[in-house]
Write a protein that holds these residues in place. Structure first.
Motif, PDB file in Angstrom:
ATOM      1  N   ASP A  87     -15.205  -0.183  -5.518  1.00 56.48           N
ATOM      2  CA  ASP A  87     -13.969  -0.889  -5.833  1.00 56.48           C
ATOM      3  C   ASP A  87     -13.099  -0.078  -6.798  1.00 56.48           C
ATOM      4  N   GLN A  88     -13.756   0.577  -7.744  1.00 58.67           N
ATOM      5  CA  GLN A  88     -13.011   1.416  -8.686  1.00 58.67           C
ATOM      6  C   GLN A  88     -12.389   2.616  -7.967  1.00 58.67           C
ATOM      7  N   LEU A  89     -13.136   3.203  -7.029  1.00 58.12           N
ATOM      8  CA  LEU A  89     -12.622   4.346  -6.276  1.00 58.12           C
ATOM      9  C   LEU A  89     -11.423   3.957  -5.425  1.00 58.12           C
ATOM     10  N   VAL A  90     -11.537   2.833  -4.744  1.00 55.92           N
ATOM     11  CA  VAL A  90     -10.438   2.376  -3.891  1.00 55.92           C
ATOM     12  C   VAL A  90      -9.200   2.106  -4.739  1.00 55.92           C
ATOM     13  N   GLU A  91      -9.413   1.507  -5.903  1.00 57.02           N
ATOM     14  CA  GLU A  91      -8.289   1.217  -6.809  1.00 57.02           C
ATOM     15  C   GLU A  91      -7.598   2.508  -7.242  1.00 57.02           C
ATOM     16  N   LYS A  92      -8.384   3.594  -7.358  1.00 55.99           N
ATOM     17  CA  LYS A  92      -7.812   4.876  -7.775  1.00 55.99           C
ATOM     18  C   LYS A  92      -7.230   5.643  -6.583  1.00 55.99           C
ATOM     19  N   GLY A  93      -7.339   5.079  -5.393  1.00 61.76           N
ATOM     20  CA  GLY A  93      -6.716   5.716  -4.229  1.00 61.76           C
ATOM     21  C   GLY A  93      -7.649   6.592  -3.409  1.00 61.76           C
ATOM     22  N   ALA A  94      -8.956   6.640  -3.747  1.00 63.97           N
ATOM     23  CA  ALA A  94      -9.892   7.457  -2.964  1.00 63.97           C
ATOM     24  C   ALA A  94     -10.281   6.713  -1.691  1.00 63.97           C
TER      25      ALA A  94
END
Lengths: 134, 134
Positions: B92-99
């Motif tokens: 979820d953190q990665l997706v939020e950062k655009g990864a």
């Protein structure tokens, strides 16, 4: 013969962007960029709990990673570095086993101020291998 | 977020030859080959003092490393695997950062029987990144 994995080196086309991804997106601890003029690279160290990732960016006109980045424009894994206790003994054992040492076969002083050698990727499943004496 | 480097995966065109090089030439401890049919690979584990190298060879008709080996006929470094404590929170953190997460974005059970995700190489300097929950 080989001991710890000292580091994995990743060549990157944009050092600041790559460092930011490791710091902010992956939440790792990253160093400030460090110029290594003798090795033709600027390095950011990503400190993991058990080893390091080294993000490499070309420095100067004859950087050893310039050709790699010309072929791999997004960047990519460049080499792995294994630690050895005695680099001359390791080299002699490797040569006896038929592995090829890059360059003149004599250790150079690497980015960590310790003797290093690079081994021919064709002898190691297409992987450039650095040995570092620790 | 990321903790230890769990392993570096190297895709190889000849598993027995690669294992022999790591055992006899580099003097490392290597496992017997282990079939992972769910992941489309046969794996030899190279045990280092602080992490592992995984030598991967295609298994079955739709191996995820077949295309890589078709392009890299000598083999080569295929991915790095970082450990995380909570793979859903990490995702979820990665997706939020655009990864970008590969596949459907849901963790699969990986070679070590633990939840894993793969991240898009273009978001990580041309490097395929696996995350494994430990």
């Amino acid at each position: 013969m080989i001991g710890r994995l000292n580091h994995v080196a990743i060549a990157v086309p944009d050092l600041e962007a790559a460092a930011t991804v490791y710091k902010d997106t992956l939440g790792a601890t990253v160093s400030a960029p460090q110029d290594e003029p003798d090795n033709g690279v600027t390095v950011v160290f990503v400190e993991l709990d058990n080893t390091k990732i080294e993000l490499l960016y070309p420095l100067g006109e004859n950087s050893p990673i310039a050709g790699f980045l010309a072929k791999n424009t997004s960047g990519g894994m460049h080499h792995v570095c294994y630690e050895v206790e005695d680099i001359i003994a390791a080299r002699d054992q490797l040569v006896e086993k038929g592995a090829r040492i890059l360059g003149d076969g004599e250790p150079k002083i690497g980015a960590h101020k310790k003797p290093v050698l690079f081994l021919h990727p064709k002898d190691f499943s297409g992987t450039l291998v650095e040995l570092e004496q620790v």
